[in-house]
Design a protein around this motif. Structure first.
Motif, PDB file in Angstrom:
ATOM      1  N   GLY A  31      13.173  -1.451  -3.564  1.00 46.71           N
ATOM      2  CA  GLY A  31      12.843  -2.794  -3.079  1.00 46.71           C
ATOM      3  C   GLY A  31      11.474  -2.831  -2.426  1.00 46.71           C
ATOM      4  N   ARG A  32      11.196  -1.855  -1.585  1.00 45.43           N
ATOM      5  CA  ARG A  32       9.903  -1.776  -0.901  1.00 45.43           C
ATOM      6  C   ARG A  32       8.772  -1.610  -1.914  1.00 45.43           C
ATOM      7  N   ALA A  33       9.034  -0.791  -2.928  1.00 42.65           N
ATOM      8  CA  ALA A  33       8.002  -0.543  -3.944  1.00 42.65           C
ATOM      9  C   ALA A  33       7.725  -1.789  -4.779  1.00 42.65           C
ATOM     10  N   LEU A  61      -8.674   1.283  -0.540  1.00 41.61           N
ATOM     11  CA  LEU A  61      -7.676   2.137  -1.183  1.00 41.61           C
ATOM     12  C   LEU A  61      -6.306   1.955  -0.510  1.00 41.61           C
ATOM     13  N   ALA A  62      -6.304   1.797   0.810  1.00 39.93           N
ATOM     14  CA  ALA A  62      -5.045   1.568   1.532  1.00 39.93           C
ATOM     15  C   ALA A  62      -4.413   0.250   1.080  1.00 39.93           C
ATOM     16  N   VAL A  63      -5.252  -0.768   0.882  1.00 41.39           N
ATOM     17  CA  VAL A  63      -4.753  -2.062   0.400  1.00 41.39           C
ATOM     18  C   VAL A  63      -4.234  -1.911  -1.029  1.00 41.39           C
ATOM     19  N   PHE A  64      -4.996  -1.193  -1.853  1.00 43.17           N
ATOM     20  CA  PHE A  64      -4.582  -0.921  -3.238  1.00 43.17           C
ATOM     21  C   PHE A  64      -3.195  -0.256  -3.262  1.00 43.17           C
ATOM     22  N   ARG A  65      -3.002   0.739  -2.378  1.00 41.57           N
ATOM     23  CA  ARG A  65      -1.718   1.445  -2.340  1.00 41.57           C
ATOM     24  C   ARG A  65      -0.576   0.520  -1.945  1.00 41.57           C
ATOM     25  N   ARG A  66      -0.831  -0.388  -1.054  1.00 41.66           N
ATOM     26  CA  ARG A  66       0.247  -1.282  -0.622  1.00 41.66           C
ATOM     27  C   ARG A  66       0.569  -2.346  -1.661  1.00 41.66           C
ATOM     28  N   ARG A  67      -0.461  -2.859  -2.351  1.00 39.24           N
ATOM     29  CA  ARG A  67      -0.243  -4.052  -3.181  1.00 39.24           C
ATOM     30  C   ARG A  67      -0.183  -3.770  -4.675  1.00 39.24           C
ATOM     31  N   LYS A  68      -0.892  -2.754  -5.129  1.00 38.79           N
ATOM     32  CA  LYS A  68      -1.030  -2.572  -6.576  1.00 38.79           C
ATOM     33  C   LYS A  68      -0.101  -1.518  -7.151  1.00 38.79           C
ATOM     34  N   VAL A  69       0.355  -0.591  -6.303  1.00 33.02           N
ATOM     35  CA  VAL A  69       1.267   0.430  -6.810  1.00 33.02           C
ATOM     36  C   VAL A  69       2.513   0.481  -5.931  1.00 33.02           C
ATOM     37  N   GLY A  70       3.620   0.808  -6.554  1.00 37.77           N
ATOM     38  CA  GLY A  70       4.854   1.028  -5.798  1.00 37.77           C
ATOM     39  C   GLY A  70       5.266   2.460  -6.031  1.00 37.77           C
ATOM     40  N   LEU A  74      10.241  -5.019   3.506  1.00 42.38           N
ATOM     41  CA  LEU A  74       9.062  -5.881   3.715  1.00 42.38           C
ATOM     42  C   LEU A  74       7.859  -5.123   4.263  1.00 42.38           C
ATOM     43  N   LEU A  75       8.018  -3.820   4.484  1.00 39.52           N
ATOM     44  CA  LEU A  75       6.969  -3.039   5.153  1.00 39.52           C
ATOM     45  C   LEU A  75       5.541  -3.269   4.639  1.00 39.52           C
ATOM     46  N   PRO A  76       5.306  -3.169   3.312  1.00 41.03           N
ATOM     47  CA  PRO A  76       3.922  -3.338   2.854  1.00 41.03           C
ATOM     48  C   PRO A  76       3.354  -4.706   3.251  1.00 41.03           C
ATOM     49  N   ILE A  77       4.221  -5.732   3.286  1.00 42.99           N
ATOM     50  CA  ILE A  77       3.783  -7.083   3.637  1.00 42.99           C
ATOM     51  C   ILE A  77       3.551  -7.193   5.138  1.00 42.99           C
ATOM     52  N   LEU A  78       4.443  -6.566   5.919  1.00 37.99           N
ATOM     53  CA  LEU A  78       4.295  -6.592   7.385  1.00 37.99           C
ATOM     54  C   LEU A  78       3.023  -5.851   7.796  1.00 37.99           C
ATOM     55  N   LEU A  79       2.718  -4.741   7.086  1.00 37.30           N
ATOM     56  CA  LEU A  79       1.491  -3.988   7.386  1.00 37.30           C
ATOM     57  C   LEU A  79       0.245  -4.820   7.106  1.00 37.30           C
ATOM     58  N   ASP A  80       0.377  -5.774   6.194  1.00 38.27           N
ATOM     59  CA  ASP A  80      -0.735  -6.675   5.885  1.00 38.27           C
ATOM     60  C   ASP A  80      -0.730  -7.890   6.806  1.00 38.27           C
TER      61      ASP A  80
HETATM   62  P1  ADP Z   1      -2.278   5.062   5.398  1.00 30.30           P
HETATM   63  O1  ADP Z   1      -3.730   4.874   5.066  1.00 30.30           O
HETATM   64  O2  ADP Z   1      -2.060   5.768   6.697  1.00 30.30           O
HETATM   65  O3  ADP Z   1      -1.463   5.636   4.266  1.00 30.30           O
HETATM   66  P2  ADP Z   1      -1.166   2.504   4.750  1.00 30.30           P
HETATM   67  O4  ADP Z   1      -1.510   1.200   5.383  1.00 30.30           O
HETATM   68  O5  ADP Z   1      -1.528   2.736   3.346  1.00 30.30           O
HETATM   69  O6  ADP Z   1      -1.749   3.604   5.729  1.00 30.30           O
HETATM   70  O7  ADP Z   1       0.384   2.742   4.865  1.00 30.30           O
HETATM   71  C1  ADP Z   1       1.046   2.897   6.077  1.00 30.30           C
HETATM   72  C2  ADP Z   1       2.451   3.316   5.797  1.00 30.30           C
HETATM   73  O8  ADP Z   1       3.102   2.353   4.967  1.00 30.30           O
HETATM   74  C3  ADP Z   1       2.484   4.630   5.033  1.00 30.30           C
HETATM   75  O9  ADP Z   1       3.028   5.613   5.890  1.00 30.30           O
HETATM   76  C4  ADP Z   1       3.352   4.404   3.823  1.00 30.30           C
HETATM   77  O10 ADP Z   1       4.515   5.204   3.877  1.00 30.30           O
HETATM   78  C5  ADP Z   1       3.757   2.944   3.883  1.00 30.30           C
HETATM   79  N1  ADP Z   1       3.342   2.297   2.658  1.00 30.30           N
HETATM   80  C6  ADP Z   1       2.103   2.108   2.226  1.00 30.30           C
HETATM   81  N2  ADP Z   1       2.077   1.481   1.056  1.00 30.30           N
HETATM   82  C7  ADP Z   1       3.345   1.255   0.725  1.00 30.30           C
HETATM   83  C8  ADP Z   1       3.988   0.641  -0.383  1.00 30.30           C
HETATM   84  N3  ADP Z   1       3.320   0.137  -1.420  1.00 30.30           N
HETATM   85  N4  ADP Z   1       5.303   0.567  -0.384  1.00 30.30           N
HETATM   86  C9  ADP Z   1       5.972   1.064   0.617  1.00 30.30           C
HETATM   87  N5  ADP Z   1       5.448   1.669   1.689  1.00 30.30           N
HETATM   88  C10 ADP Z   1       4.154   1.767   1.750  1.00 30.30           C
END
Ligand code: ADP
Ligand code: ADP
Length: 227
Positions: A153-155, A79-88, A107-113
């Motif tokens: 942009g992030r979204a 679900l965390a991956v879904f939130r980063r990649r599939k929805v903005g 670039l945050l979602p990409i850096l988190l990955d």
């Molecule tokens: P968590 O499970 O703690 O929400 P995530 O890895 O989903 O962890 O996200 C970590 C942080 O990155 C969150 O605080 C959120 O604000 C940000 N984030 C997550 N997804 C996105 C996204 N698609 N776009 C921008 N920021 C995101």
């Protein structure tokens, strides 16, 4: 092509006498590239719907499919991956990370990955958003309108299936609101980005292809906008 489907989605908060039914058996289908606005009085369930679609929260009952994935079947990690990649997701108060500059916020979602950014995509986004000369600035050095552009942009950086925007212009003046709306329309038109936008601004709502009205957790109308 159908991109999103809600089947009998119900969301209840709390329990016993304090229980609130925020959404009551909502059925909804959104096609790819549609631009949809959601309107309705405060407390009618709009944000709840967006949170469920964004995988931020789970429905009490019913199913949500995005690109034919039943999101209830995803575990927390998926679900965390879904939130980063599939929805903005875009909010009224930009939710930028104050310690990161514009480039890193986008670039945050990409850096988190732990992925290497697609520089061409990044350049395309910052050019479109007019942020090319602000990449090393921090959020506090930007105007509200610019901060919201960074959030857009992030979204968009991952080419999400759907852009979910919750009152993104609620904190902006008329000029910046119009600009933000233009950018959402631009992403819809040129990137075929599917957009779901919550607003209580009726003029803004009319800019969409379709207006959904929610009252007391129920969709009371769902109409195409005549242009
Ligand atoms: P968590 O499970 O703690 O929400 P995530 O890895 O989903 O962890 O996200 C970590 C942080 O990155 C969150 O605080 C959120 O604000 C940000 N984030 C997550 N997804 C996105 C996204 N698609 N776009 C921008 N920021 C995101
Ligand atoms: P809107 O976005 O249309 O203003 P919301 O989706 O925020 O409406 O709220 C719908 C209903 O659910 C309201 O009655 C609200 O008080 C309730 N609600 C929303 N979030 C929560 C929560 N986390 N806990 C309890 N009740 C909530």
């Amino acid at each position: 092509m159908e991109l999103l489907r809600c089947e009998n989605v119900t969301k209840k908060y709390g329990s016993g006498t304090l229980m609130v039914t925020a959404l009551d058996h909502v059925n909804l289908s959104v096609q790819k590239s549609e631009f949809v606005t959601i309107v309705g009085p405060s407390g009618s369930g709009k944000s709840t719907l967006l949170h469920l679609l964004g995988g931020v929260d789970r429905p009490t009952e019913g199913k949500i499919f995005i690109e034919d994935i039943d999101i209830a079947t995803l575990n927390e990690e998926q679900l965390a991956v879904f939130r980063r990649r599939k929805v903005g997701l875009i909010y009224q108060f930009y939710n930028l990370i104050p310690t990161l500059n514009v480039r890193k916020n986008i670039l945050l979602p990409i850096l988190l990955d732990s992925r290497k950014p697609d520089e061409q995509r990044f350049a395309e986004i910052v050019d479109t958003l007019g942020l090319s000369d602000r990449l090393n600035h921090f959020p506090w050095q930007l105007s509200g309108g610019q901060q919201q552009r960074v959030a857009i942009g992030r979204a968009l950086i991952y080419r999400p299936a759907i852009l979910l925007a919750d009152e993104p212009t609620g904190n902006l003046d008329r000029k910046n609101s119009e600009e933000t709306l233009e950018l959402l329309k631009l992403s819809n038109k040129y990137f075929q980005q599917t957009v779901l936008l919550i607003t209580h601004d009726e003029k803004l709502a009319l800019e969409a292809d379709r207006i959904i009205t929610i009252e007391d957790g129920i969709i009371i109308s769902d109409e195409a906008v005549r242009k």
